[in-house]
Each structure stands twice: as C-alpha cells, then as structure tokens.
Write a protein that holds these residues in place. Structure first.
Motif, short mmCIF file in Angstrom:
data_model
loop_
_atom_site.label_atom_id
_atom_site.label_comp_id
_atom_site.label_asym_id
_atom_site.label_seq_id
_atom_site.Cartn_x
_atom_site.Cartn_y
_atom_site.Cartn_z
N PRO A 103 26.49 34.65 41.44
CA PRO A 103 27.85 35.51 41.86
C PRO A 103 28.96 34.85 41.13
O PRO A 103 29.25 33.72 41.04
N LEU A 124 36.47 25.12 40.66
CA LEU A 124 36.51 23.76 40.09
C LEU A 124 35.27 22.89 39.93
O LEU A 124 35.30 21.77 39.88
N GLY A 174 30.23 26.32 40.02
CA GLY A 174 29.45 27.03 40.99
C GLY A 174 29.18 28.25 40.66
O GLY A 174 28.22 29.08 40.85
N ALA A 175 30.06 28.85 39.62
CA ALA A 175 29.97 30.43 39.19
C ALA A 175 29.60 30.44 38.02
O ALA A 175 29.38 31.41 37.30
N LEU A 205 31.76 40.46 40.85
CA LEU A 205 32.29 41.28 42.15
C LEU A 205 33.79 41.64 41.86
O LEU A 205 34.36 42.36 42.80
N ALA A 247 47.32 27.56 44.33
CA ALA A 247 47.83 27.86 42.80
C ALA A 247 47.27 28.77 41.95
O ALA A 247 47.76 29.34 41.26
N GLY A 278 36.62 36.99 47.88
CA GLY A 278 35.15 36.47 48.01
C GLY A 278 34.71 35.19 47.63
O GLY A 278 34.23 34.40 48.35
N ALA A 326 33.64 31.96 49.74
CA ALA A 326 32.34 31.40 49.44
C ALA A 326 32.45 29.84 49.00
O ALA A 326 31.77 29.06 49.33
N THR A 327 33.81 29.48 48.77
CA THR A 327 34.06 28.10 48.53
C THR A 327 34.77 27.46 49.95
O THR A 327 35.33 26.22 49.82
N GLY A 368 41.14 26.21 50.79
CA GLY A 368 41.98 25.15 51.30
C GLY A 368 43.27 25.59 50.99
O GLY A 368 43.77 26.83 51.40
N GLY A 369 43.92 24.71 50.36
CA GLY A 369 45.43 25.08 49.86
C GLY A 369 46.49 24.70 50.64
O GLY A 369 46.40 23.52 51.39
N GLY A 411 27.74 31.14 47.32
CA GLY A 411 26.80 32.04 46.72
C GLY A 411 25.43 31.60 46.79
O GLY A 411 24.37 32.64 46.26
C1 LIG Z 1 45.35 26.10 39.23
C2 LIG Z 1 44.24 25.92 40.37
C3 LIG Z 1 44.61 25.53 41.61
C4 LIG Z 1 43.51 25.53 42.52
N1 LIG Z 1 43.85 25.18 44.11
C5 LIG Z 1 42.94 25.27 44.82
C6 LIG Z 1 43.61 24.75 46.26
O1 LIG Z 1 44.57 24.42 46.41
N2 LIG Z 1 42.64 24.78 47.39
C7 LIG Z 1 41.27 25.27 46.86
O2 LIG Z 1 40.65 25.26 47.79
N3 LIG Z 1 40.93 25.65 45.71
C8 LIG Z 1 41.54 25.58 44.81
N4 LIG Z 1 41.26 25.86 43.51
C9 LIG Z 1 39.93 26.31 43.14
C10 LIG Z 1 39.48 27.80 43.09
O3 LIG Z 1 40.67 28.48 43.04
C11 LIG Z 1 39.01 28.15 44.54
O4 LIG Z 1 37.68 27.30 44.50
C12 LIG Z 1 38.84 29.74 44.74
O5 LIG Z 1 38.54 29.96 46.02
C13 LIG Z 1 37.64 30.07 43.89
O6 LIG Z 1 37.75 31.53 44.04
P1 LIG Z 1 37.02 32.58 42.82
O7 LIG Z 1 37.26 33.88 43.01
O8 LIG Z 1 37.65 32.02 41.36
O9 LIG Z 1 35.63 31.84 42.73
P2 LIG Z 1 34.50 31.66 41.63
O10 LIG Z 1 35.19 30.45 40.73
O11 LIG Z 1 34.12 32.91 40.77
O12 LIG Z 1 33.16 31.28 42.31
C14 LIG Z 1 33.24 29.95 43.02
C15 LIG Z 1 32.10 29.91 43.99
O13 LIG Z 1 31.85 30.99 44.93
C16 LIG Z 1 30.84 31.79 44.60
N5 LIG Z 1 31.26 33.21 44.72
C17 LIG Z 1 32.25 33.83 44.22
N6 LIG Z 1 32.39 35.11 44.71
C18 LIG Z 1 31.51 35.42 45.56
C19 LIG Z 1 30.94 36.14 46.42
N7 LIG Z 1 31.56 37.43 46.60
N8 LIG Z 1 29.87 36.22 47.25
C20 LIG Z 1 29.42 34.88 47.19
N9 LIG Z 1 29.49 33.99 46.38
C21 LIG Z 1 30.53 34.01 45.63
C22 LIG Z 1 30.43 31.62 43.06
O14 LIG Z 1 28.97 31.75 43.01
C23 LIG Z 1 30.91 29.89 42.98
O15 LIG Z 1 29.82 29.22 43.63
C24 LIG Z 1 42.37 25.86 42.32
C25 LIG Z 1 41.81 26.47 41.06
C26 LIG Z 1 42.70 26.25 40.11
C27 LIG Z 1 42.20 26.68 38.67
#
Ligand SMILES: Cc1cc2nc3c(=O)[nH]c(=O)nc-3n(C[C@H](O)[C@H](O)[C@H](O)COP(=O)(O)OP(=O)(O)OC[C@H]3O[C@@H](n4cnc5c(N)ncnc54)[C@H](O)[C@@H]3O)c2cc1C
Length: 473
Positions: free
Chosen positions: A69, A76, A79-80, A93, A136, A144, A148-149, A152-153, A203
C-alpha cells in the motif's frame, strides 16, 4: 502466476491509465522519501474507490501477488517501497481523495484514505473546526498513510497522535473484503478494537480506504514564545510549570539545542540566531487559547515570568504578531533542512518517558562522543511527548558520507541500547517499515514478537499484505 493475465485483469478493472508499468511512470512510486530504498514492481495500481480497491485485492490474492500500500510516499522508514523482486505491486490510494462527510455537531469528519492531510485540515477549517494533526509533510502525505504510521507531529502534546484522532475506519482486508467500521462514536465497548490494530500497522494487516476523524473547536488565538535555558533539565522544569499554569492550553513544546539554532543561522542567512548570546537549549512554546489573543499573551507572559523568577529560563521572546510567531516556528522547522544542507546525518527518531529526557541526553552524548570523537549532536524534538530527533553530524571538516559509512552502525546500536535502557522506543513516530524492522525485533521480547506474528498470520495468512515490513521474515 501468469503476469500478462493478471495485468490484463487489472486493466479491465481499473482502466488502462491506472495500471502503470513503464519506468517513466512508476519511478517516483518505487523510491522512498529518503532515497534509501529503490524497489521494483510488476505494476503501480491506482484504484478509484473502496469497492475497486477491494476487487483489486481479490485479484491479487487470486494470482498470489504481494501488495504494497502507498499514500503520499513521504514515510521515513521505507514502508511504502516494494522489494527488488519485481513480483510485488504498489497499490496507490491517492485517487481515493474525497471528503465524504463533515458532521460539525458530532465533531467528526470522514475522509477517504488518499486525501492529503492539508486538505483534511482545510475541510475542517471550512466548517470552523480544527483537525489538529500537523507535520511538515502535510502538503504531500495522506490521511491513510498518517493512520497507517500512527503519525505524530507538533500537536501531540495536546491532541494526541493519529491513533487518538481516529474514531472509525473503513478497511479492505488482505482477502479483499470491505469492513465498514466508520463509526463516529466516542464510546463503543463491543469487543476487540479492530480499528486500533490497523492504525500503526503500516499496511501489513489491510488497506485503509477511509477514516472518521475527531475534530475540535478552533482556538480563538495562538501565541508562541521562545525561551532560552541552560539545560534539558531546565526544559523539563519549564514543561512542568507551563502544564501546571496553562493546562490543556499548552499545545506545543519543542526543544532545540544551541547547535541546532547555530546551524539554521549558518545555512539560512535570513534566519538570525534569536538571542543576543548563545544558550545551551531553547524551547518553543505554543498556547492555543479559546478566549482571545490578549488572554493567551497574558498567560504566556505569566508562565515565562514565573520561570525566570525560579531561575529556569534565562531569556525569552514572546511573538508580537502572527508573522513573528511563524518566524519562530520556521526556526524549528528549518533544523532538518539545515542538517540536510550540510550532508547526511545519522538520524534517530526515539522516545523515552518525558521525565527521562535529560538523563537520556546526559548518558548518551558521551557514549556517542566515545565512538565518534568530535561528532556534533543535532538534538531537537517534541519534548512534551518525550520524542527526540537525536541526530549525529560529522565533525567539522570530515566528509559526511565517509563519516556515515564508518560510524552509522556502531552509533545507532549504542543510541538504541541507551534508549532501551531508559525504557524508550527506537521509533517514536516514523514507524518501522523495512528500515527499523530488525532493530525493533532485537529489543522486543519473544512474547511480544510472537503475539505480533500471531496477529499477522490471523489477518493475512497468505502473507501478501506489505510483506517484509514491521516484522522480520
Ligand atoms: C519533511 C517531512 C516531515 C515529516 N514530519 C513528520 C512528523 O513530524 N511526524 C511524523 O509522524 N511523521 C513525519 N514524517 C513522515 C511521514 O510524513 C509520515 O510517516 C506520514 O504519516 C506518511 O504518510 P504517507 O501518506 O506519505 O504514507 P506513505 O509514505 O505512502 O506510507 C507509509 C506507510 O503506510 C502504509 N500506507 C500508506 N497508506 C496506506 C493505507 N491507505 N492503508 C494502509 N497502509 C497504508 C505504507 O504501506 C507504508 O508502510 C515526515 C516526513 C517528511 C518528508
């Protein structure tokens, strides 16, 4: 599996445009955010809605195709990202991007999994409500992916992480069944909490297709200040004082070491070091007030004056305008960018009990220095949640890439050992993915790993849902 037959069936289901197989189209889906992992995939598949996602999963199961997914691909931990076999498919998605409902009286919003976090925040704001999850990457991550992760933030201190902001989920199981768990209930004690199993599972247990999220009243005003202190212990004392005086109005409490602020000033010449002289630590405090800006300012000034009287705070700046407040937050948000500008760092996203943060830093800094003499510590993070981005930069004049090659493994092992000794976690908010999967298993007890494996095989007996993530093979 007959690949050609499978791809034809995918095209029949999704339409030609949403079955991507050419490198030029798939490239951005196959490399993770930090460019640590480059995968290969049979195809990138882009369903339009939950029913299509369920049908697609059934198709993958019928052909024995492993699924990865993906939301915004900002994660970071890798996982994806699919593996390099070329046998897996990425299920993106992103096309599931509708806000299905805003129920302002129930303080809930139902969004599809592919909605960008920023769009969820905007939909809540349009209904004069607040969806407080904020990070950020909010302009490119999806709700989603956030769930899935268990993201926090910056607002976890007051509102909790993604898990605490979710009341219900719609999920496609690894067998391709659609579970409608979109309940907007604050109370529901009817057996095992399936929702909480899918949240944070990265996921591996199913595909989230929609979520019912908690909304809050929008604060009337936000007030920000920057306090200068001598030590992490003083920062902890300030946190206690601010929580006692401001209670739930305290919505942000970010710790930054002197070196972090020096680095930002060095890299971004438009951002000055904020104080007249250097202080070992700074804390960014934010109050969100339901009354007025004047009330927020008065309370924040009282907190800071009390802290100065007690000798906890040495100097302070209270933002006098929204622009100044944004500038203070900008300092904090610029730290990772300043780090990147200086080359690769050894990064850790760890958490220990809030009370243990000073002890953890005091114990771990010398250990790191013992392994990598002269390394510069870039320590900042959400002190209010016990979550530190405990990063290690090469000494001045040393090539960052060579430093990483030599020191990444021993430094990370030592940091993780210290985290474990302080009863902390090696992944506070970024998840495990493939990056921290093995290290996490090293610190978890056999009982915990066995329970996790039992859950995985109960939900996904064929092992087709995001294999190789979270749990070692
Ligand atoms: C500049 C920057 C700042 C960030 N700051 C933070 C922060 O402050 N706090 C924080 O927690 N994270 C932070 N992150 C990390 C990231 O943004 C988060 O982990 C975010 O929640 C991931 O969302 P995404 O849609 O990009 O997921 P993806 O990167 O696409 O996927 C992440 C994981 O979730 C799974 N997944 C995705 N969508 C689904 C779905 N619909 N159903 C089931 N599984 C799914 C994927 O298989 C993968 O394992 C940051 C990243 C960047 C680049």
């Amino acid at each position: 599996m007959n690949q050609a037959e499978f791809l034809t069936a995918c095209r029949d289901l999704l339409g030609r445009d949403h079955v991507l197989t050419e490198c030029a189209d798939t490239g951005t889906y196959l490399t993770d955010q930090r460019k640590r992992y480059v995968g290969n995939a049979l195809a990138v598949l882009r369903p339009a809605d939950a029913a299509q996602t369920a049908a697609l999963v059934r198709l993958c199961v019928a052909h024995g195709v492993p699924m990865v997914p993906q939301g915004g691909n900002t994660g970071l931990a890798g996982g994806a990202t699919p593996d390099t076999s070329g046998r897996q498919v990425v299920i993106s998605l992103r096309r599931l991007d509708r806000i299905r409902q805003v129920d302002a009286d129930n303080l809930t919003l139902t969004a599809e999994a592919g909605c960008l976090l920023a769009n969820v925040q905007a939909a809540a704001a349009a209904a004069e409500r607040l969806f407080p999850l904020s990070l950020a990457a909010e302009g490119s991550c999806t709700i989603g992916g956030n769930l899935a992760t268990n993201a926090g933030g910056t607002a976890v201190l007051r509102y909790g992480n993604a898990r605490e902001l979710c009341l219900g989920l719609e999920v496609v199981t690894p067998q391709g069944e659609l579970w409608d768990g979109l309940r907007g209930l604050r109370k529901d004690n009817t057996g095992y909490d399936l929702r909480d199993l899918f949240i944070g599972a990265e996921g591996t247990l199913g595909l989230i297709t929609a979520a019912t999220l908690k909304l809050f009243a929008q604060p009337a005003a936000r007030m920000t200040a920057l306090a200068a202190l001598d030590s992490p212990a003083d920062a902890l004392a300030l946190l206690n004082l601010a929580q006692r005086m401001a209670g739930p109005l305290l919505t942000g409490f970010e710790l930054m070491s002197d070196f972090c602020l020096q680095l930002v000033a060095q890299v971004f010449t438009s951002q000055r070091y904020p104080f007249a002289q250097p202080y070992a630590q700074s804390v960014l405090l934010e109050l969100s007030d339901n009354e007025s800006e004047a009330h927020a300012r008065d309370l924040l000034e009282r907190v800071l004056n009390a802290a100065i009287e007690r000798g906890i705070v040495r100097d302070a700046i209270v933002a006098s305008s929204l622009t100044q407040s944004n500038a203070l937050w900008h300092l904090r948000e610029s730290i990772p960018l300043a780090q990147s500008a200086k080359g690769l760092n050894i990064k850790h996203d760890i958490a220990v009990p809030v009370s243990q943060v000073p002890a953890f830093i005091a114990a771990t800094d010398p250990i790191v220095q013992g392994i990598a003499p002269g390394a510069r510590m870039v320590t900042f993070g959400h002190l209010g949640d016990g979550n530190l981005h405990y990063n290690v930069m090469a000494p001045d004049g040393i090539d960052p890439a060579a430093f990483l090659t030599q020191y990444q493994s021993p430094v990370t092992a030592a940091v993780h050992d210290s985290v474990h000794a302080h009863r902390g976690t090696i992944s506070a908010e970024h998840g495990l993915g493939q990056f921290k999967r093995d290290a996490s298993a090293h610190y978890k007890s056999p009982v915990e790993i066995a329970l996790m494996r039992a859950l995985k095989s109960a939900f996904d007996p064929l092992g087709l849902m995001n294999p190789g993530k979270v749990l070692p093979g």
